[in-house]
Design an enzyme around this catalytic site. Structure first.
Site, PDB file in Angstrom:
ATOM      1  N   ASP A  87      37.473-135.073  69.478  1.00 38.15           N
ATOM      2  CA  ASP A  87      37.787-134.078  68.531  1.00 38.15           C
ATOM      3  C   ASP A  87      38.752-133.385  67.751  1.00 38.15           C
ATOM      4  O   ASP A  87      39.234-133.722  67.931  1.00 38.15           O
ATOM      5  CB  ASP A  87      38.317-132.408  70.084  1.00 38.15           C
ATOM      6  CG  ASP A  87      37.256-130.873  69.524  1.00 38.15           C
ATOM      7  OD1 ASP A  87      36.554-130.794  69.985  1.00 38.15           O
ATOM      8  OD2 ASP A  87      37.797-130.542  68.537  1.00 38.15           O
ATOM      9  N   CYS A 108      22.323-127.523  70.202  1.00 42.55           N
ATOM     10  CA  CYS A 108      22.671-126.039  70.113  1.00 42.55           C
ATOM     11  C   CYS A 108      22.694-125.108  69.340  1.00 42.55           C
ATOM     12  O   CYS A 108      22.676-124.039  69.161  1.00 42.55           O
ATOM     13  CB  CYS A 108      24.019-125.403  71.087  1.00 42.55           C
ATOM     14  SG  CYS A 108      25.027-125.860  70.013  1.00 42.55           S
ATOM     15  N   ASP A 158      28.371-133.644  72.003  1.00 38.19           N
ATOM     16  CA  ASP A 158      27.926-131.616  71.943  1.00 38.19           C
ATOM     17  C   ASP A 158      28.679-131.455  71.178  1.00 38.19           C
ATOM     18  O   ASP A 158      28.964-131.105  70.790  1.00 38.19           O
ATOM     19  CB  ASP A 158      28.416-131.451  73.457  1.00 38.19           C
ATOM     20  CG  ASP A 158      28.726-130.575  73.931  1.00 38.19           C
ATOM     21  OD1 ASP A 158      26.974-129.635  72.961  1.00 38.19           O
ATOM     22  OD2 ASP A 158      28.993-129.633  74.115  1.00 38.19           O
ATOM     23  N   ASN A 213      37.839-136.516  63.313  1.00 37.41           N
ATOM     24  CA  ASN A 213      36.514-135.861  62.982  1.00 37.41           C
ATOM     25  C   ASN A 213      35.876-136.770  63.740  1.00 37.41           C
ATOM     26  O   ASN A 213      35.408-137.962  62.849  1.00 37.41           O
ATOM     27  CB  ASN A 213      36.406-135.843  61.340  1.00 37.41           C
ATOM     28  CG  ASN A 213      34.983-135.247  60.961  1.00 37.41           C
ATOM     29  OD1 ASN A 213      34.154-135.766  61.252  1.00 37.41           O
ATOM     30  ND2 ASN A 213      35.674-134.052  59.839  1.00 37.41           N
ATOM     31  N   PHE A 220      33.391-134.236  70.222  1.00 35.80           N
ATOM     32  CA  PHE A 220      33.468-133.403  69.861  1.00 35.80           C
ATOM     33  C   PHE A 220      32.998-132.855  71.506  1.00 35.80           C
ATOM     34  O   PHE A 220      33.313-131.673  72.134  1.00 35.80           O
ATOM     35  CB  PHE A 220      32.077-132.235  70.081  1.00 35.80           C
ATOM     36  CG  PHE A 220      31.050-133.034  68.959  1.00 35.80           C
ATOM     37  CD1 PHE A 220      31.727-132.618  67.386  1.00 35.80           C
ATOM     38  CD2 PHE A 220      29.767-134.277  69.127  1.00 35.80           C
ATOM     39  CE1 PHE A 220      31.160-133.306  66.451  1.00 35.80           C
ATOM     40  CE2 PHE A 220      30.078-134.833  67.330  1.00 35.80           C
ATOM     41  CZ  PHE A 220      30.205-134.308  66.103  1.00 35.80           C
TER      42      PHE A 220
HETATM   43  N1  SAH Z   1      31.521-130.353  74.441  1.00 33.91           N
HETATM   44  C1  SAH Z   1      32.284-129.037  74.498  1.00 33.91           C
HETATM   45  C2  SAH Z   1      31.785-128.070  73.960  1.00 33.91           C
HETATM   46  C3  SAH Z   1      31.780-128.839  72.144  1.00 33.91           C
HETATM   47  S1  SAH Z   1      32.171-127.725  70.913  1.00 33.91           S
HETATM   48  C4  SAH Z   1      32.249-128.712  76.271  1.00 33.91           C
HETATM   49  O1  SAH Z   1      31.543-128.408  76.460  1.00 33.91           O
HETATM   50  O2  SAH Z   1      33.073-127.574  76.410  1.00 33.91           O
HETATM   51  C5  SAH Z   1      32.131-128.422  69.781  1.00 33.91           C
HETATM   52  C6  SAH Z   1      33.731-129.166  69.296  1.00 33.91           C
HETATM   53  O3  SAH Z   1      33.313-129.750  68.573  1.00 33.91           O
HETATM   54  C7  SAH Z   1      34.842-127.773  69.398  1.00 33.91           C
HETATM   55  O4  SAH Z   1      35.580-127.771  69.856  1.00 33.91           O
HETATM   56  C8  SAH Z   1      34.789-127.989  67.992  1.00 33.91           C
HETATM   57  O5  SAH Z   1      36.753-128.069  67.734  1.00 33.91           O
HETATM   58  C9  SAH Z   1      34.203-129.423  67.399  1.00 33.91           C
HETATM   59  N2  SAH Z   1      34.395-130.065  66.193  1.00 33.91           N
HETATM   60  C10 SAH Z   1      33.498-129.329  65.295  1.00 33.91           C
HETATM   61  N3  SAH Z   1      33.183-130.084  64.455  1.00 33.91           N
HETATM   62  C11 SAH Z   1      33.884-131.172  65.107  1.00 33.91           C
HETATM   63  C12 SAH Z   1      33.731-132.521  63.915  1.00 33.91           C
HETATM   64  N4  SAH Z   1      33.362-132.542  62.780  1.00 33.91           N
HETATM   65  N5  SAH Z   1      34.833-133.692  64.455  1.00 33.91           N
HETATM   66  C13 SAH Z   1      35.663-133.703  65.454  1.00 33.91           C
HETATM   67  N6  SAH Z   1      35.052-132.244  65.967  1.00 33.91           N
HETATM   68  C14 SAH Z   1      34.899-131.777  65.553  1.00 33.91           C
END
Ligand code: SAH
Length: 400
Positions: A248, A343, A303, A276, A226
């Site tokens: 991501d 979060c 995260d 994903n 993520f």
């Molecule tokens: N670690 C990042 C914040 C993550 S926010 C930082 O510090 O900036 C969550 C992120 O997860 C977003 O960018 C979103 O696009 C991604 N996301 C949400 N669901 C997801 C999934 N199932 N697989 C991959 N990415 C995902």
């Protein structure tokens, strides 16, 4: 001072207000002593006429009153200037080197319904309550006086506005700004899009944790799940990681993170893949029966976005947390570190850790908790207002 309308709360409601919780729900109100317009400043008393504070009334919201002070105040230019200066002083004390940070975090700064983020010389304002929305001009004037910013942008596309009877509104409130903006976090350059980025641009609440987690990165094979703009990934790469993979599902985030890695001269050590995370982890941990997954990361960061926005979905969220931890643990080398964040306000630290322990049990791994994380200090936590604490994280070392 002009006299204020008085609102009397029900017996039993005063204590919560006196300890500092600023929301008065519709059901907590006994009666209004005179008609009140939405957005008006009112005084709140208990049924014995004891004065509890002043706040803004909105009949359209479930939160009928958002208290702003335990005292009688006037909502004028001085009020906003004083409150914003006080909020800024907190950030200057706890994040002295930061140039991009959250200046005002609503309830944390006794300004329920107002968020102000500073991205270098551009400010982003979010008014999620009617009372603040109506006073946008005063807020903008105070911000101009304090910061002399190049631009002030309004990022009012949050769902919570609807509950206050407010429509979406995005645009420029003062000055001029267009396109992506280059900002610095802990000395790394990030490009953010203030008009379309997550939150008001990026996740300022992790600013401190990026550096704390990067302490485990030297020489490590790192996996950042993520990854969004690569906050954790790039800090790890700078701290001397051997290699970093960021995952991501957003193609835009992957493209942006890849470009940001190059800007910081870290492209040779990072690669970002669009996938994903659930599917990716599954494919990486799929093995034939009687075969074992070969762990290959020394530092894994999880995260994810909030898996639940409400209490009813907590069991689903916990299943999601368990699943990613289960698979991540299979990919973690003995002695490696898992840094993991939650979060969602509805999943507290205890529930979160229980889901992690459940995953550890299934993989027969023993975890040593080496540290805990919280939101950066520009998102202050007020114990009297449970809602102000939402981000928690742990780092675990996998026992050899
Ligand atoms: N670690 C990042 C914040 C993550 S926010 C930082 O510090 O900036 C969550 C992120 O997860 C977003 O960018 C979103 O696009 C991604 N996301 C949400 N669901 C997801 C999934 N199932 N697989 C991959 N990415 C995902």
């Amino acid at each position: 001072m002009k006299p204020l309308s008085t609102i009397i709360v029900r017996p039993g409601e005063a204590d919560r207000i006196l300890t500092g919780h600023p929301w008065v729900y519709h059901g907590s109100i006994h009666h209004l002593t005179s008609p009140v317009a939405d957005g008006e400043l009112v005084q709140v008393k208990d049924h014995r006429q004891r004065f509890l504070g002043t706040g803004i009334y909105n009949s359209k919201s479930k939160i009928n009153i958002r208290l702003l002070s335990p005292e009688r105040v006037e909502l004028d230019a001085h009020f906003f200037e004083d409150r914003i200066r006080a909020a800024l002083a907190v950030r200057q004390r706890h994040l002295p080197a930061a140039t991009s940070f959250r200046v005002v975090n609503a309830e944390s700064d006794q300004l329920s319904g107002l968020i102000v983020d500073k991205y270098e010389d551009v400010l982003v304002v979010q008014t999620s309550a009617l009372g603040m929305d109506q006073r946008k001009e005063l807020i903008v004037a105070a911000l101009q006086k304090i910061f002399k910013p190049r631009a002030i942008i309004e990022r009012n596309d949050v769902a919570s506005r609807k509950f206050e009877g407010l429509a979406d509104a995005n645009g420029i409130l003062a000055g001029a700004h267009e396109g992506p903006l280059s900002i610095s976090l802990n000395g790394l350059k990030f490009t953010v899009n203030l008009a379309t980025g997550h939150k008001t641009g990026l996740y300022l609440d992790q600013q401190m944790n990026y550096e704390l987690v990067a302490r485990f990165a030297k020489g490590a094979q790192v996996l950042d799940c993520f990854s969004f703009l690569g906050g954790f990934a790039l800090h790890a790469a700078r701290a001397g990681a051997a290699h970093v993979v960021g995952i991501d599902q957003s193609a835009d985030a992957i493209a942006a993170a890849t470009a940001i890695a190059a800007t910081n001269g870290l492209a040779d050590r990072c690669n970002f893949e669009q996938a994903n995370v659930f599917d990716w982890l599954k494919s990486q941990t799929a093995v034939a029966p009687h075969e074992k997954v070969i762990p290959r990361y020394d530092l894994i960061i999880l995260d994810p976005p909030s898996f639940t926005r409400n209490r009813a979905a907590v069991p689903d969220a916990l299943r999601g947390y368990k699943e990613i931890h289960l698979r991540a643990l299979k990919l973690l080398r003995p002695g490696g570190v898992l840094a993991t964040f939650c979060c969602s306000h509805h999943v507290d630290a205890g529930l979160f850790e229980a889901a992690i322990m459940d995953a550890a049990k299934d993989t027969r791994r023993l975890l040593r908790r080496i540290t805990s994380y919280s939101q950066s200090p520009d998102h202050p936590i007020l114990p009297a207002i449970a809602e102000t604490e939402y981000l928690k994280g742990f780092a675990y070392e996998l026992a050899r």
